[in-house]
Motif scaffolding. Structure first.
Motif, PDB file in Angstrom:
ATOM      1  N   THR A   1       0.826  -1.209   0.000  1.00 39.17           N
ATOM      2  CA  THR A   1       0.000   0.000   0.000  1.00 39.17           C
ATOM      3  C   THR A   1       0.860   1.259   0.000  1.00 39.17           C
ATOM      4  OG1 THR A   1      -1.809  -1.133   1.147  1.00 39.17           O
ATOM      5  CG2 THR A   1      -1.762   1.276   1.277  1.00 39.17           C
ATOM      6  N   GLU A   2       1.907   1.277   0.814  1.00 39.73           N
ATOM      7  CA  GLU A   2       2.720   2.488   0.943  1.00 39.73           C
ATOM      8  C   GLU A   2       3.689   2.670  -0.215  1.00 39.73           C
ATOM      9  OE1 GLU A   2       4.589   2.299   4.752  1.00 39.73           O
ATOM     10  OE2 GLU A   2       2.738   2.726   5.865  1.00 39.73           O
ATOM     11  N   ASP A   3       4.232   1.570  -0.732  1.00 39.30           N
ATOM     12  CA  ASP A   3       5.263   1.669  -1.770  1.00 39.30           C
ATOM     13  C   ASP A   3       4.722   1.503  -3.183  1.00 39.30           C
ATOM     14  OD1 ASP A   3       6.930   1.794   0.420  1.00 39.30           O
ATOM     15  OD2 ASP A   3       7.559  -0.308   0.284  1.00 39.30           O
ATOM     16  N   GLY A   4       3.494   0.981  -3.302  1.00 35.84           N
ATOM     17  CA  GLY A   4       2.965   0.716  -4.636  1.00 35.84           C
ATOM     18  C   GLY A   4       3.732  -0.361  -5.361  1.00 35.84           C
ATOM     19  N   GLU A   5       4.267  -1.330  -4.604  1.00 37.04           N
ATOM     20  CA  GLU A   5       5.096  -2.383  -5.191  1.00 37.04           C
ATOM     21  C   GLU A   5       5.107  -3.583  -4.252  1.00 37.04           C
ATOM     22  OE1 GLU A   5       9.797  -3.066  -6.521  1.00 37.04           O
ATOM     23  OE2 GLU A   5       9.057  -1.076  -5.974  1.00 37.04           O
ATOM     24  N   ASN A   6       5.050  -4.799  -4.829  1.00 37.66           N
ATOM     25  CA  ASN A   6       5.207  -6.010  -4.045  1.00 37.66           C
ATOM     26  C   ASN A   6       6.632  -6.505  -4.259  1.00 37.66           C
ATOM     27  OD1 ASN A   6       5.219  -8.601  -2.943  1.00 37.66           O
ATOM     28  ND2 ASN A   6       3.153  -9.091  -3.646  1.00 37.66           N
ATOM     29  N   ARG A   7       7.526  -6.010  -3.413  1.00 40.69           N
ATOM     30  CA  ARG A   7       8.950  -6.309  -3.605  1.00 40.69           C
ATOM     31  C   ARG A   7       9.278  -7.769  -3.340  1.00 40.69           C
ATOM     32  NH1 ARG A   7       9.634  -0.941  -1.279  1.00 40.69           N
ATOM     33  NH2 ARG A   7      10.353   0.468  -2.916  1.00 40.69           N
ATOM     34  N   ASP A   8       8.429  -8.461  -2.579  1.00 42.17           N
ATOM     35  CA  ASP A   8       8.699  -9.867  -2.287  1.00 42.17           C
ATOM     36  C   ASP A   8       8.467 -10.753  -3.514  1.00 42.17           C
ATOM     37  OD1 ASP A   8       9.240  -9.075   0.253  1.00 42.17           O
ATOM     38  OD2 ASP A   8       7.687 -10.277   1.230  1.00 42.17           O
TER      39      ASP A   8
ATOM     40  N   LEU B   1       7.014  -9.361  -6.878  1.00 43.54           N
ATOM     41  CA  LEU B   1       7.066  -8.676  -8.183  1.00 43.54           C
ATOM     42  C   LEU B   1       7.941  -7.432  -8.075  1.00 43.54           C
ATOM     43  CD1 LEU B   1       3.386  -8.784  -9.541  1.00 43.54           C
ATOM     44  CD2 LEU B   1       5.362 -10.005 -10.470  1.00 43.54           C
ATOM     45  N   PRO B   2       9.185  -7.592  -7.723  1.00 43.12           N
ATOM     46  CA  PRO B   2      10.046  -6.413  -7.574  1.00 43.12           C
ATOM     47  C   PRO B   2      10.187  -5.649  -8.885  1.00 43.12           C
ATOM     48  CG  PRO B   2      11.347  -8.448  -7.610  1.00 43.12           C
ATOM     49  CD  PRO B   2       9.916  -8.854  -7.497  1.00 43.12           C
ATOM     50  N   GLY B   3      10.102  -4.323  -8.776  1.00 37.13           N
ATOM     51  CA  GLY B   3      10.264  -3.480  -9.955  1.00 37.13           C
ATOM     52  C   GLY B   3       8.997  -3.179 -10.715  1.00 37.13           C
ATOM     53  N   VAL B   4       7.880  -3.761 -10.317  1.00 38.65           N
ATOM     54  CA  VAL B   4       6.601  -3.531 -11.004  1.00 38.65           C
ATOM     55  C   VAL B   4       5.777  -2.531 -10.197  1.00 38.65           C
ATOM     56  CG1 VAL B   4       4.425  -4.559 -11.768  1.00 38.65           C
ATOM     57  CG2 VAL B   4       6.579  -5.814 -12.071  1.00 38.65           C
ATOM     58  N   ARG B   5       5.440  -1.409 -10.808  1.00 30.10           N
ATOM     59  CA  ARG B   5       4.611  -0.413 -10.151  1.00 30.10           C
ATOM     60  C   ARG B   5       3.151  -0.827 -10.188  1.00 30.10           C
ATOM     61  NH1 ARG B   5       6.687   2.074  -6.545  1.00 30.10           N
ATOM     62  NH2 ARG B   5       5.000   3.589  -6.649  1.00 30.10           N
ATOM     63  N   LEU B   6       2.480  -0.714  -9.057  1.00 29.78           N
ATOM     64  CA  LEU B   6       1.076  -1.104  -8.948  1.00 29.78           C
ATOM     65  C   LEU B   6       0.182   0.137  -9.002  1.00 29.78           C
ATOM     66  CD1 LEU B   6       1.473  -3.767  -6.116  1.00 29.78           C
ATOM     67  CD2 LEU B   6       1.295  -4.166  -8.587  1.00 29.78           C
ATOM     68  N   PRO B   7      -1.024   0.019  -9.556  1.00 29.84           N
ATOM     69  CA  PRO B   7      -1.921   1.178  -9.701  1.00 29.84           C
ATOM     70  C   PRO B   7      -2.330   1.764  -8.350  1.00 29.84           C
ATOM     71  CG  PRO B   7      -2.665  -0.684 -11.048  1.00 29.84           C
ATOM     72  CD  PRO B   7      -1.601  -1.205 -10.142  1.00 29.84           C
TER      73      PRO B   7
END
Length: 331
Positions: free
Chosen positions: A41-48, A50-56
């Motif tokens: 929610t805070e970073d807009g990314e699931n680094r665990d 999907l690292p490097g993919v920006r989420l809407p």
């Protein structure tokens, strides 16, 4: 605006949540770990996963299943297939009464040999018209990067299928509908087993002819089993059959193919499992697929061979020799 809850924040669950949000849905993603939900929610990314993919921005995450499911019109289930029953038991009372339940899982339950839609109906009490399955050549990372892909949404209720189709149709993700839930789910489950065999062959140093042979004969045993269970033969020639099989057996992004390749190179099942955080569904489902086939008197030699390697300690090289030495017969 459709409100969707996606239960399961692994690579495919997160990717599909992104697809739904890009298609205009309001999406809440449920992550089991509170720290992961907070980071998404805070970073807009699931680094665990999907690292490097920006989420809407319209996609948010929570560790509270009640919050995720509140007023959801579509509930997407994206947990490992063998954990579905236990997860559903804890979520059952939180499910909105008329929500459409969409399975992203590709497996057959151990013990019961039930398909995922059957487990969903049994645990939740939902009628089969409320339950859909999504299947096709859908490698998560490529879709997360918005590379063009197609998929199949299988549901016995054509109107619900059409609603789901609209909810996840984007410029890079094209969903088709199909009423054959049995065929779509079976194609998705068995292709993982065939991908393990292809990976094993790759790890042993065999080339394209071997992989093509395994894929073709694997499709044949999938279709034999599917017809015995009431599936439509044409389903196995489509995205949920051949399409998914080609992607999963050929791509280094495929968890099951990669798992098999490591086995072919000499690692044990336990060593491969310890080396990855991703779930290779075929490792467990191969046993339930074999049980299902035996219950219907269907010959599935590749599945049998994978079970021997994964669960009975057979050497991968011996598996290939045994398949090749089977009695010759007409195709």
């Amino acid at each position: 605006m459709t409100r969707a809850a996606v239960l399961g924040a692994g690579s495919w669950g997160t990717t599909f949540a992104k697809v739904l949000a890009d298609a205009g849905c309001e999406v809440v993603l449920h992550a089991r770990r509170a720290e992961l939900a907070k980071a998404i929610t805070e970073d807009g990314e699931n680094r665990d996963y999907l690292p490097g993919v920006r989420l809407p921005e319209r996609l948010r995450a929570t560790a509270d299943p009640g919050e995720a499911l509140l007023d959801a019109q579509v509930v997407v289930l994206a947990v490992p297939s063998q954990s579905l029953r236990d997860n559903l038991a804890s979520w059952r009372d939180l499910l909105p009464p008329d929500a459409t339940l969409l399975s992203l899982m590709k497996g057959i339950e151990l013990g019961s040999t039930k398909r995922m839609s059957e487990v969903i109906c049994e645990v939740t009490g939902a009628g089969p018209e409320r339950v859909a399955a999504l299947s096709g050549p859908n490698l998560a990372r490529e879709i997360a990067e918005e590379q063009p892909a197609a998929t199949v949404i299988a549901c016995s209720d054509a109107d619900r299928a059409a609603v789901l189709q609209a909810a996840c149709h984007t410029r890079y993700f094209r969903p088709y509908t199909n009423p054959d839930v049995v065929g779509c789910e079976l194609g998705g489950a068995v292709k993982n087993v065939i991908a393990l065999a292809c990976g094993i062959a790759e790890g042993l140093g065999f080339g394209d002819n071997t992989r093509a042979s395994l894929m073709t004969r694997g499709l044949a045993e999938t279709a034999r089993l599917g017809l015995a269970l009431g599936a439509e033969l044409t389903t196995f020639a489509g995205l949920a059959g051949l399409g998914d099989l080609v992607a999963t057996c050929s791509s280094p992004l495929s968890r099951n193919r990669t798992f098999g390749e490591k086995l072919g190179r000499g690692m044990t099942v336990e060593e491969v499992q310890q080396s990855t955080r991703q779930t290779a569904e075929g490792v467990k489902s191969c046993r339930s697929v074999l049980d299902l086939a035996r219950a219907h008197g269907i010959d599935v030699p590749i599945t049998e061979a994978v079970v021997r390697v994964c669960h009975e300690g057979e050497a991968p090289g011996r598996m290939v020799r045994e398949i090749m030495s089977r009695e010759a017969k007409p195709e």
